[in-house]
Design an enzyme around this catalytic site. Structure first.
Site, PDB file in Angstrom:
ATOM      1  N   LYS A 113       0.818  -1.217   0.000  1.00  0.00           N
ATOM      2  CA  LYS A 113       0.000   0.000   0.000  1.00  0.00           C
ATOM      3  C   LYS A 113       0.853   1.269   0.000  1.00  0.00           C
ATOM      4  CE  LYS A 113      -4.186  -2.122   1.536  1.00  0.00           C
ATOM      5  NZ  LYS A 113      -3.670  -3.506   1.718  1.00  0.00           N
TER       6      LYS A 113
HETATM    7  C1  LIG Z   1      -4.261  -4.606   1.082  1.00  0.00           C
HETATM    8  C2  LIG Z   1      -3.470  -5.842   0.958  1.00  0.00           C
HETATM    9  C3  LIG Z   1      -3.826  -6.877   0.064  1.00  0.00           C
HETATM   10  C4  LIG Z   1      -5.084  -6.818  -0.771  1.00  0.00           C
HETATM   11  O1  LIG Z   1      -5.050  -5.848  -1.777  1.00  0.00           O
HETATM   12  P1  LIG Z   1      -6.368  -5.328  -2.495  1.00  0.00           P
HETATM   13  O2  LIG Z   1      -5.942  -4.170  -3.303  1.00  0.00           O
HETATM   14  O3  LIG Z   1      -7.315  -4.931  -1.384  1.00  0.00           O
HETATM   15  O4  LIG Z   1      -6.916  -6.445  -3.307  1.00  0.00           O
HETATM   16  C5  LIG Z   1      -2.983  -7.990  -0.028  1.00  0.00           C
HETATM   17  N1  LIG Z   1      -1.884  -8.092   0.730  1.00  0.00           N
HETATM   18  C6  LIG Z   1      -1.506  -7.144   1.602  1.00  0.00           C
HETATM   19  C7  LIG Z   1      -0.286  -7.338   2.424  1.00  0.00           C
HETATM   20  C8  LIG Z   1      -2.279  -5.977   1.752  1.00  0.00           C
HETATM   21  O5  LIG Z   1      -1.898  -5.036   2.631  1.00  0.00           O
END
Ligand SMILES: *Cc1c(COP(=O)(O)O)cnc(C)c1O
Length: 476
Positions: A113
């Protein structure tokens, strides 16, 4: 380039406007009027670019209202060495068995993120300065999204962050990451309750339109189009790096597949956009954990979000979802970008809790290259162990869901790129269960757990939260 709503009820708006709003005014999600297309010649012209330069070129196709030089500076700052310790920003690591990891977790909070948030922080600051506005971000977190937002927005002009977290529910590392920040614009608030209590407080204040307007409240949640746009970049980057060693004449024809550990369908939606723009992507493989509402959808065409009682707490917690907020953007493309048809489906979803696109299901693969699979705790443990034994590399449980599902979809001659969405050091229990070893934090974070922590305790009560925010929010 302008932006419209999936539900058809929004006047076309420039990129910067979509950053400041959550849902479109008609309750839909914002999407580009048409996706820019990129041909093989253009891809080759970008091959020599470092990550920040490539990001500015690709985001620039969408953010046409931001001056090019400004965008260059924003991407240099977002993806500079202060935030991303790795010189390549997004390194590729080959694994045995035709797989490679695409390292998306080199940022300040060791999860993918950061890549979107670091850009969004720059873009928000820019958009607010231009409109002479301030923004108070209100959010709830069970750990990862909140810290990525705080690290991206700390010290930014015109922005303050109010982040609610549940008492005693986060890992020591997550607490240390968030609560050790000393920036004046970051307000960590701990609530004596669970994540849902935090989320309900955010919803209560966001539904109070008078309060929301008076205090310029906003969010940076996973439907934010600025985040989706910034994520498109690494699909281009990964294809470029995966084809670097090929003779020039063979590159354009070389397809790759991606496996994406998925929750809210944000990450893989960016892959869908990259593929639609012209990146030679053969398959987009969606990996779900036990909360596999999306695997069900891609296998059957039936989308049935689940209730809280059917949403399980798993060892890949960032994928524990009951519904996938970004799916609407994919369905919009699936129904030929017809807002009437989309509204029909979402009316059915609201009325009956389900919609049925079984007739269109074969097109998921044929037209969009989308397939899916589910991975469980036992699969994660096996994947972490086998990747460690075969390669000497530790992976985190979300990436392990990806590796598990990816192995079912490897095809000869097509590199399978698994998105590494977090670092294993954030999940010591399952890594120890699988391998008997522990992953080390990167050296620059080694002292984090010892730093003093600052957090305000606020009663789990909307009025108490209102007055806390009213006293500290930025105005103007
Ligand atoms: C947010 C997240 C996901 C999922 O991603 P999306 O964009 O919500 O599909 C997968 N792995 C980690 C470590 C995350 O922080």
């Amino acid at each position: 380039m302008r932006y419209i709503s999936t539900r058809g009820g929004m006047d076309p708006a420039p990129f910067s406007d979509t950053l400041l709003e959550g849902l479109a005014p008609d309750g839909g999600l914002t999407v580009p009027e048409d996706l820019p297309l990129v041909d093989a010649e253009q891809l080759e012209a970008w091959r020599g670019f470092a990550y920040p330069e490539l990001a500015a070129r690709i985001i620039g196709l969408f953010a046409t209202d931001i001056p090019v030089q400004e965008l260059d500076r924003m991407c240099r700052d977002a993806y500079g060495p202060e935030a991303f310790a790795h010189p390549e920003v997004v390194p590729l690591t080959p694994l045995r068995g035709g797989l490679a990891l695409v390292g998306l977790s080199e940022g300040p909070t060791l999860a993918f993120k950061d890549i979107a948030m670091q850009f969004l922080g720059q873009a928000l600051e820019h958009a607010l300065a231009r409109k002479d506005r301030t923004l108070n971000i209100l959010g709830a977190t069970s750990g990862d999204t909140g810290s990525a937002a705080e690290y991206a927005l700390r010290g930014k002009d015109g922005i303050a962050v109010f982040m609610l977290s549940p008492l005693g529910r986060m890992s020591a590392f997550q607490r240390a990451q968030m609560y050790s920040l000393t920036d004046e614009n970051i307000h960590n608030i701990v609530i004596d309750g669970v994540f849902d209590d935090c989320q309900n407080l955010v919803k209560a204040l966001s539904a109070d339109l008078a309060f929301k307007r008076a205090h310029h409240l906003g969010t940076v949640n996973s439907i934010n189009l600025g985040r989706i746009t910034a994520q498109i970049v690494y699909y281009f980057w990964a294809w470029l790096r995966a084809t670097d060693d090929l003779p020039a004449a063979e590159r354009a024809a070389q397809q790759v597949s991606f496996t994406v550990p998925s929750g809210n369908f944000g990450n893989i939606l960016s892959g869908h956009f990259a593929r639609s723009m012209g990146v030679p992507i053969r398959r987009l493989v969606l990996a779900a954990n036990e909360n596999n509402v999306l695997d069900e959808f891609f296998r059957t065409g039936v989308y049935r979000p689940r209730g809280a009682a059917d949403t399980h707490a798993t060892s890949s917690p960032s994928m524990d979802i009951s519904k996938a907020s970004n799916l609407e953007r994919f369905v919009f493309d699936l129904v030929g970008r017809d807002p009437e048809r989309l509204n029909e489906l979402w009316r059915s979803l609201d009325a009956d809790g389900v919609f049925d696109l079984a007739d269109a299901q074969p097109r998921f693969l044929e037209e969009f290259g989308l397939v899916s699979g589910t991975s469980t705790h036992a699969d994660r443990v096996l994947a972490i162990r086998s990747v460690y034994e075969e390669n000497g590399i530790l992976i985190d449980p979300h990436t392990a869901d990806g590796v598990t599902v990816a192995r079912d979809h490897v095809e000869p001659g097509v590199p399978m790129l698994v998105l590494e969405t977090a670092k294993p050091a954030k999940f010591p229990e399952i890594v120890a269960e699988a391998t008997g070893t522990t992953a080390q934090l990167p050296p620059h974070l080694a002292g984090l757990l010892e730093l003093p922590q600052h957090v305000a305790e606020v009663e789990s009560d909307a009025d108490a939260l209102r007055s806390f925010i009213a006293e500290r929010a930025l105005h103007g």
